[in-house]
Design a protein around this motif. Sequence first.
Motif, PDB file in Angstrom:
ATOM      1  N   THR A 418      33.684  70.618   2.046  1.00 11.66           N
ATOM      2  CA  THR A 418      33.578  69.862   3.305  1.00 11.66           C
ATOM      3  C   THR A 418      32.457  70.493   4.121  1.00 11.66           C
ATOM      4  O   THR A 418      32.500  71.689   4.434  1.00 11.66           O
ATOM      5  CB  THR A 418      34.892  69.901   4.107  1.00 11.66           C
ATOM      6  OG1 THR A 418      35.312  71.265   4.268  1.00 11.66           O
ATOM      7  CG2 THR A 418      35.978  69.105   3.414  1.00 11.66           C
ATOM      8  N   LEU A 419      31.446  69.681   4.438  1.00 13.67           N
ATOM      9  CA  LEU A 419      30.373  70.170   5.306  1.00 13.67           C
ATOM     10  C   LEU A 419      30.793  70.067   6.762  1.00 13.67           C
ATOM     11  O   LEU A 419      30.344  70.849   7.598  1.00 13.67           O
ATOM     12  CB  LEU A 419      29.092  69.389   5.034  1.00 13.67           C
ATOM     13  CG  LEU A 419      28.589  69.432   3.590  1.00 13.67           C
ATOM     14  CD1 LEU A 419      27.245  68.727   3.469  1.00 13.67           C
ATOM     15  CD2 LEU A 419      28.507  70.851   3.076  1.00 13.67           C
ATOM     16  N   TRP A 420      31.588  69.046   7.097  1.00 15.20           N
ATOM     17  CA  TRP A 420      32.347  69.038   8.348  1.00 15.20           C
ATOM     18  C   TRP A 420      33.749  68.570   8.011  1.00 15.20           C
ATOM     19  O   TRP A 420      33.911  67.498   7.443  1.00 15.20           O
ATOM     20  CB  TRP A 420      31.769  68.104   9.418  1.00 15.20           C
ATOM     21  CG  TRP A 420      32.472  68.386  10.729  1.00 15.20           C
ATOM     22  CD1 TRP A 420      32.136  69.310  11.663  1.00 15.20           C
ATOM     23  CD2 TRP A 420      33.695  67.790  11.184  1.00 15.20           C
ATOM     24  NE1 TRP A 420      33.064  69.333  12.681  1.00 15.20           N
ATOM     25  CE2 TRP A 420      34.029  68.409  12.408  1.00 15.20           C
ATOM     26  CE3 TRP A 420      34.553  66.808  10.670  1.00 15.20           C
ATOM     27  CZ2 TRP A 420      35.174  68.068  13.129  1.00 15.20           C
ATOM     28  CZ3 TRP A 420      35.698  66.467  11.384  1.00 15.20           C
ATOM     29  CH2 TRP A 420      35.993  67.084  12.618  1.00 15.20           C
ATOM     30  N   PRO A 421      34.765  69.373   8.320  1.00 16.82           N
ATOM     31  CA  PRO A 421      34.649  70.682   8.954  1.00 16.82           C
ATOM     32  C   PRO A 421      34.140  71.740   7.976  1.00 16.82           C
ATOM     33  O   PRO A 421      34.557  71.772   6.821  1.00 16.82           O
ATOM     34  CB  PRO A 421      36.078  70.986   9.390  1.00 16.82           C
ATOM     35  CG  PRO A 421      36.937  70.230   8.406  1.00 16.82           C
ATOM     36  CD  PRO A 421      36.188  68.983   8.096  1.00 16.82           C
ATOM     37  N   GLU A 450      24.602  74.182   9.992  1.00 19.67           N
ATOM     38  CA  GLU A 450      26.062  74.024   9.998  1.00 19.67           C
ATOM     39  C   GLU A 450      26.746  75.374   9.831  1.00 19.67           C
ATOM     40  O   GLU A 450      27.772  75.647  10.478  1.00 19.67           O
ATOM     41  CB  GLU A 450      26.497  73.058   8.892  1.00 19.67           C
ATOM     42  CG  GLU A 450      26.126  71.619   9.149  1.00 19.67           C
ATOM     43  CD  GLU A 450      26.655  71.107  10.470  1.00 19.67           C
ATOM     44  OE1 GLU A 450      27.882  71.257  10.737  1.00 19.67           O
ATOM     45  OE2 GLU A 450      25.864  70.570  11.267  1.00 19.67           O
ATOM     46  N   LEU A 451      26.202  76.225   8.954  1.00 18.32           N
ATOM     47  CA  LEU A 451      26.759  77.570   8.772  1.00 18.32           C
ATOM     48  C   LEU A 451      26.685  78.360  10.064  1.00 18.32           C
ATOM     49  O   LEU A 451      27.680  78.966  10.507  1.00 18.32           O
ATOM     50  CB  LEU A 451      25.987  78.278   7.655  1.00 18.32           C
ATOM     51  CG  LEU A 451      26.210  79.787   7.515  1.00 18.32           C
ATOM     52  CD1 LEU A 451      27.627  80.070   7.050  1.00 18.32           C
ATOM     53  CD2 LEU A 451      25.197  80.399   6.563  1.00 18.32           C
ATOM     54  N   ARG A 452      25.523  78.370  10.698  1.00 18.01           N
ATOM     55  CA  ARG A 452      25.356  79.158  11.922  1.00 18.01           C
ATOM     56  C   ARG A 452      26.222  78.628  13.061  1.00 18.01           C
ATOM     57  O   ARG A 452      26.788  79.407  13.842  1.00 18.01           O
ATOM     58  CB  ARG A 452      23.882  79.172  12.330  1.00 18.01           C
ATOM     59  CG  ARG A 452      22.988  79.993  11.390  1.00 18.01           C
ATOM     60  CD  ARG A 452      21.545  79.991  11.873  1.00 18.01           C
ATOM     61  NE  ARG A 452      20.666  80.762  11.013  1.00 18.01           N
ATOM     62  CZ  ARG A 452      20.458  82.077  11.128  1.00 18.01           C
ATOM     63  NH1 ARG A 452      21.087  82.758  12.077  1.00 18.01           N
ATOM     64  NH2 ARG A 452      19.625  82.705  10.314  1.00 18.01           N
ATOM     65  N   LEU A 453      26.333  77.302  13.179  1.00 18.42           N
ATOM     66  CA  LEU A 453      27.186  76.733  14.219  1.00 18.42           C
ATOM     67  C   LEU A 453      28.642  77.112  14.001  1.00 18.42           C
ATOM     68  O   LEU A 453      29.357  77.471  14.951  1.00 18.42           O
ATOM     69  CB  LEU A 453      27.036  75.207  14.244  1.00 18.42           C
ATOM     70  CG  LEU A 453      25.809  74.655  14.954  1.00 18.42           C
ATOM     71  CD1 LEU A 453      25.644  73.173  14.647  1.00 18.42           C
ATOM     72  CD2 LEU A 453      25.905  74.872  16.460  1.00 18.42           C
ATOM     73  N   ALA A 454      29.094  77.061  12.741  1.00 14.52           N
ATOM     74  CA  ALA A 454      30.486  77.405  12.446  1.00 14.52           C
ATOM     75  C   ALA A 454      30.760  78.869  12.758  1.00 14.52           C
ATOM     76  O   ALA A 454      31.804  79.222  13.335  1.00 14.52           O
ATOM     77  CB  ALA A 454      30.791  77.103  10.981  1.00 14.52           C
ATOM     78  N   LEU A 455      29.823  79.752  12.402  1.00 16.65           N
ATOM     79  CA  LEU A 455      29.982  81.173  12.716  1.00 16.65           C
ATOM     80  C   LEU A 455      30.019  81.394  14.225  1.00 16.65           C
ATOM     81  O   LEU A 455      30.839  82.179  14.735  1.00 16.65           O
ATOM     82  CB  LEU A 455      28.833  81.968  12.099  1.00 16.65           C
ATOM     83  CG  LEU A 455      28.833  82.107  10.573  1.00 16.65           C
ATOM     84  CD1 LEU A 455      27.482  82.622  10.083  1.00 16.65           C
ATOM     85  CD2 LEU A 455      29.957  83.032  10.114  1.00 16.65           C
ATOM     86  N   SER A 456      29.157  80.690  14.952  1.00 19.36           N
ATOM     87  CA  SER A 456      29.098  80.865  16.402  1.00 19.36           C
ATOM     88  C   SER A 456      30.380  80.400  17.074  1.00 19.36           C
ATOM     89  O   SER A 456      30.943  81.113  17.923  1.00 19.36           O
ATOM     90  CB  SER A 456      27.898  80.092  16.956  1.00 19.36           C
ATOM     91  OG  SER A 456      27.848  80.173  18.364  1.00 19.36           O
ATOM     92  N   TYR A 457      30.867  79.214  16.697  1.00 18.75           N
ATOM     93  CA  TYR A 457      32.078  78.690  17.326  1.00 18.75           C
ATOM     94  C   TYR A 457      33.298  79.551  16.990  1.00 18.75           C
ATOM     95  O   TYR A 457      34.244  79.629  17.779  1.00 18.75           O
ATOM     96  CB  TYR A 457      32.321  77.248  16.889  1.00 18.75           C
ATOM     97  CG  TYR A 457      31.471  76.242  17.641  1.00 18.75           C
ATOM     98  CD1 TYR A 457      31.527  76.154  19.026  1.00 18.75           C
ATOM     99  CD2 TYR A 457      30.619  75.378  16.966  1.00 18.75           C
ATOM    100  CE1 TYR A 457      30.751  75.238  19.718  1.00 18.75           C
ATOM    101  CE2 TYR A 457      29.840  74.455  17.645  1.00 18.75           C
ATOM    102  CZ  TYR A 457      29.915  74.387  19.020  1.00 18.75           C
ATOM    103  OH  TYR A 457      29.141  73.479  19.707  1.00 18.75           O
ATOM    104  N   ALA A 458      33.281  80.161  15.804  1.00 17.37           N
ATOM    105  CA  ALA A 458      34.401  81.013  15.415  1.00 17.37           C
ATOM    106  C   ALA A 458      34.256  82.438  15.938  1.00 17.37           C
ATOM    107  O   ALA A 458      35.131  83.283  15.693  1.00 17.37           O
ATOM    108  CB  ALA A 458      34.530  81.036  13.895  1.00 17.37           C
ATOM    109  N   ASN A 459      33.157  82.729  16.642  1.00 16.15           N
ATOM    110  CA  ASN A 459      32.889  84.072  17.162  1.00 16.15           C
ATOM    111  C   ASN A 459      32.898  85.120  16.051  1.00 16.15           C
ATOM    112  O   ASN A 459      33.451  86.219  16.209  1.00 16.15           O
ATOM    113  CB  ASN A 459      33.909  84.439  18.257  1.00 16.15           C
ATOM    114  CG  ASN A 459      33.772  83.576  19.488  1.00 16.15           C
ATOM    115  OD1 ASN A 459      32.665  83.330  19.972  1.00 16.15           O
ATOM    116  ND2 ASN A 459      34.899  83.086  19.999  1.00 16.15           N
ATOM    117  N   VAL A 460      32.307  84.766  14.921  1.00 15.79           N
ATOM    118  CA  VAL A 460      32.213  85.670  13.780  1.00 15.79           C
ATOM    119  C   VAL A 460      30.772  86.158  13.672  1.00 15.79           C
ATOM    120  O   VAL A 460      29.866  85.357  13.420  1.00 15.79           O
ATOM    121  CB  VAL A 460      32.637  84.967  12.474  1.00 15.79           C
ATOM    122  CG1 VAL A 460      32.441  85.898  11.281  1.00 15.79           C
ATOM    123  CG2 VAL A 460      34.081  84.504  12.570  1.00 15.79           C
TER     124      VAL A 460
END
Length: 493
Positions: A418-421, A450-460
Amino acid sequence: HFRATHAQFCRAEGLSWGCHPGYPAMSEHSRPKPFLDPQYCKGCLRCIEACPKGCISPGTEINPATGLVPVSLHLENCTGCTLCLQACPEPYGLRLESERGQPEGDFVLEDPAKLFGEKCVPNHSEGDLPADVIALPPCEPMVLKGTYASAIGALLAGCRHVFGYPITPSTEGAELMAKILPKLDGAFVQAVSEVAAVNMMYGCGGAGLPCMTFTSSPGFSLMLEGVSYMIGAEVPGVFVNIMRGGPGLGNIAPEQADIKLACRGLGHGNTRAIVLAPSTPQEMLDLTRDAFALSFRYRNPVIVLGDGYLGQMTGTVRLPATMTRPGLPAWAVWGDKAHRHNLISSISLSETDLEAHNQHLNRKYAAIATCEQRVDCHRCSDAEVLVVACNTPARMAKGAVELARERGVRAGLFRPVTLWPFPIQALAELLPEVRQIIVVEAGPGQLEDELRLALSYANVPPPPISSVRRSGGILPSEAEILQGILAAEEVLT
């Protein structure tokens, strides 16, 4: 002399001028003439073309209430034929003299959901009519190209309605459906355009029926307004987009530059949809089949995102043990008594109502983001160099990971299905061991976004991120990916 005599006869007999005395005629007072309400006239001039007597001419003065120039009426020769009223596109612009002084009626914008009140007839006594699961006989594996596999997956999911417009490299899926569906009491409709196709899906999905389309990048772009309507109206539907080179017409070779479109650009407004990224013909079948279940579970379109090679390449495909005969959801606009007053609409004229609807959509998106993350990991448990790739490039990346392992590099492949989510939960579990991430894609960095956005939103906090990219219809090769892995390892040591 004849004209004067005839006119005198008509006046004496109460006939319209020009009627032959041998034929019946109506009184010139029996048909009311039109009058113009200037505030409703936009000066489109359609009434001028419709009038056979030349009783209407373009106006010369601006109406201060509207800033437009209404037409002028000259009714000396008017016969009351009402053709001008029929031509007028504006309610109450032209009306009959008999209606002068009457209220303009109920021409008020209203939310469709409030026009008919609450449903007076409940839905089926048990809610939805459930789908049936039908066992399939054992079958030998088949060798199919990706678009054929996707079409068969849709058929096994119960899809019998396909709408589309041919576009390379996705057309073979639609061609197969056009051959098979009539034999299964289904329908394939080749629409006049992608815009027409997505609106046909809107209607079919609104009736509670599984439906889909095959398209490619330029065609998918044309569908986005309709996709936004379907998301707003909570209508299911499956879009198989076989990505090709761009921008513009580009070419028919494979690319992955629609990831941004599918994950972040599904038309106007607050729109999200599950984006599935298969990498083999087998997954084209399996994920297309899953897409229909997800689409109805969440009442939302689902995107199956392949690339040009994946749509055309052949591979071994095994059929599942079951197929689905779809039921009928309680919300469907089906036209029978049990579904009376159901409404499919994306319009909400009240600001507070629309805000509440968007909050409802956001809760649904949050549930999807939590529950529907999918990933395939290869040699990731001890990986120090993690390769992130999807679709066909993931197959080359997998080979490069194996070659890197042979050289002593602890590499692994993280393949988001899944690319989103984006599957950030699984990625976060791996990152304590990872010292370098390499994003491999046939595009300008949209998967990396998408990778960077997911990391940012997850605070990872991520490790260093590098990339191996090709574009224009060229896929990253195994050798290029291996070189990127070895270069990252060299930096780490």
